[in-house]
Scaffold this active site. Structure first.
Site, PDB file in Angstrom:
ATOM      1  N   HIS A  32       1.011  -1.206  -0.061  1.00 41.12           N
ATOM      2  CA  HIS A  32      -0.080  -0.105   0.300  1.00 41.12           C
ATOM      3  C   HIS A  32       0.926   1.016  -0.169  1.00 41.12           C
ATOM      4  O   HIS A  32       0.165   2.093  -0.866  1.00 41.12           O
ATOM      5  CB  HIS A  32      -0.890  -0.044   1.323  1.00 41.12           C
ATOM      6  CG  HIS A  32      -2.159  -1.549   0.835  1.00 41.12           C
ATOM      7  ND1 HIS A  32      -2.344  -2.645   0.419  1.00 41.12           N
ATOM      8  CD2 HIS A  32      -3.787  -0.859   1.245  1.00 41.12           C
ATOM      9  CE1 HIS A  32      -3.322  -3.200   0.307  1.00 41.12           C
ATOM     10  NE2 HIS A  32      -4.143  -1.905   0.921  1.00 41.12           N
ATOM     11  N   HIS A  76      -0.041  -4.558   8.980  1.00 44.32           N
ATOM     12  CA  HIS A  76       1.757  -4.271   8.586  1.00 44.32           C
ATOM     13  C   HIS A  76       1.978  -3.884  10.425  1.00 44.32           C
ATOM     14  O   HIS A  76       1.517  -2.950  11.053  1.00 44.32           O
ATOM     15  CB  HIS A  76       2.015  -3.168   7.638  1.00 44.32           C
ATOM     16  CG  HIS A  76       1.953  -3.923   6.324  1.00 44.32           C
ATOM     17  ND1 HIS A  76       2.940  -4.637   6.348  1.00 44.32           N
ATOM     18  CD2 HIS A  76       0.764  -3.816   5.587  1.00 44.32           C
ATOM     19  CE1 HIS A  76       2.253  -5.376   4.598  1.00 44.32           C
ATOM     20  NE2 HIS A  76       0.854  -4.288   4.828  1.00 44.32           N
ATOM     21  N   ASP A  84       7.435  -2.325   8.175  1.00 45.56           N
ATOM     22  CA  ASP A  84       7.278  -2.432   7.275  1.00 45.56           C
ATOM     23  C   ASP A  84       7.028  -0.849   6.302  1.00 45.56           C
ATOM     24  O   ASP A  84       6.766  -0.563   5.087  1.00 45.56           O
ATOM     25  CB  ASP A  84       5.948  -3.489   6.604  1.00 45.56           C
ATOM     26  CG  ASP A  84       5.783  -4.244   7.387  1.00 45.56           C
ATOM     27  OD1 ASP A  84       7.341  -5.137   7.912  1.00 45.56           O
ATOM     28  OD2 ASP A  84       4.927  -5.548   7.870  1.00 45.56           O
TER      29      ASP A  84
END
Length: 324
Positions: A181, A222, A226
């Protein structure tokens, strides 16, 4: 009033037709780069699907972001996805604004060639990273006791190749470092930062990127690492690839578009011509000093790209089907 509306509608239609003709010509020259970038999106999804078979749920790792940010809960996970969707849709629509508005600073096809180059390079690094070490997913569907935390061993290769889109993408586990994302969000923001025209919108875009980062951690999709790794990795990828790719032509200057790719033979011939002029004491036209760079296929030649995809596929299937 009706005459004015009719005249403006006619101008708009002519503008759309002219822009469509221009972009079709650009697409005819660059379709293989667009197609290659889109195909790699499937390869990236396939790799994320494959690592889900290797995922083993376990205790959630200690994370600074989990201590600092309140947990939104499983029922609030849509907030993060809604912000990401708005970023994706708004950027996609902005890339097509030359078809409607008179302020044409970009060519849509050339811009997407650039964006796909950023995405592919970042996703290659992401695939290498999350296959190197599989961490227990912090997302709710990846925790111990969830039916989605483990995928049953596939009966055949066709089952893996289907990816189970979109459920298999939304409910994936194991593809953690680094956040996909954030790859898309940062690539879009960095691209608008360079080619957008409104300063206020650039500031809003960076603010949304920060909010998106916090929401990803707060929704426990996450780990903080990350998101942090995505921030500096994507920025470095965009920085270095920007030095390799030819600069997009500025439409406001009336310069004809630089079609991708710039062939190596053309660049070599041009460099020889410039050197010959310099050796003879002749001046070189300043316009000739404009660096065109290389297309993103110059970063990965067709044979190298084929090897990368082949070896990635072989490694993926060996990992999947060699396990008991």
């Amino acid at each position: 009033m009706s005459l004015y509306i009719g005249r403006e509608a006619s101008k708009l239609w002519k503008r759309i037709c002219a822009e469509t003709t221009t972009e079709i010509n650009l697409l005819a020259e660059n379709w293989k780069y667009i197609l290659g970038g889109l195909i790699f999106q499937y390869v990236h999804g396939l790799a994320a699907r494959g690592v889900h078979y290797l995922h083993k749920p376990g205790p959630i790792l200690q994370d600074a972001g989990f201590y600092l940010l309140p947990e939104l809960g499983q029922d609030k996970g849509y907030i993060s996805e809604s912000v990401f969707t708005s970023v994706f849709v708004s950027f996609f629509l902005w890339t097509f604004h030359p078809f409607i508005f008179k302020t044409k600073k970009i060519y849509t096809v050339l811009l997407w060639c650039r964006v796909l180059a950023f995405l592919v390079a970042s996703q290659i690094l992401r695939i290498i990273t999350f296959y190197s070490t599989q961490l227990p997913g912090p997302n709710y569907h990846c925790r111990e006791g969830s039916k989605l935390a483990r995928l049953p061993h596939p009966d055949n290769a066709f089952e893996v190749l289907l990816i189970n889109f979109p459920k298999g993408v939304v409910y994936g586990c194991g593809d953690l470092i680094f956040s996909s994302h954030m790859i898309f969000t940062l690539v879009f923001v960095l691209t608008y930062q360079k080619y957008g025209s409104r300063r206020s919108m650039k500031q809003v875009a960076w603010l949304i990127a920060v909010i998106q980062s916090l929401l990803i951690v707060a929704c426990r999709k996450h780990y903080t690492v990350d998101v942090v790794v995505a921030w500096y990795t994507v920025n470095l990828v965009v920085f270095f690839i920007n030095k390799k790719l030819p600069e997009l032509p500025d439409r406001t200057s009336g310069v004809s578009p630089l079609l991708l790719p710039v062939s190596i033979s053309d660049k070599t011939a041009k460099n020889k011509e410039e050197n010959h002029k310099l050796l003879n004491g002749n001046s070189v036209d300043p316009a000739d000093w404009v660096q065109t760079g290389a297309s993103y296929f110059d970063l990965f030649s067709s044979s190298e790209l084929l090897n990368i995809v082949t070896y990635s596929g072989m490694t993926l299937f060996l990992l999947l089907f060699s396990r008991d």
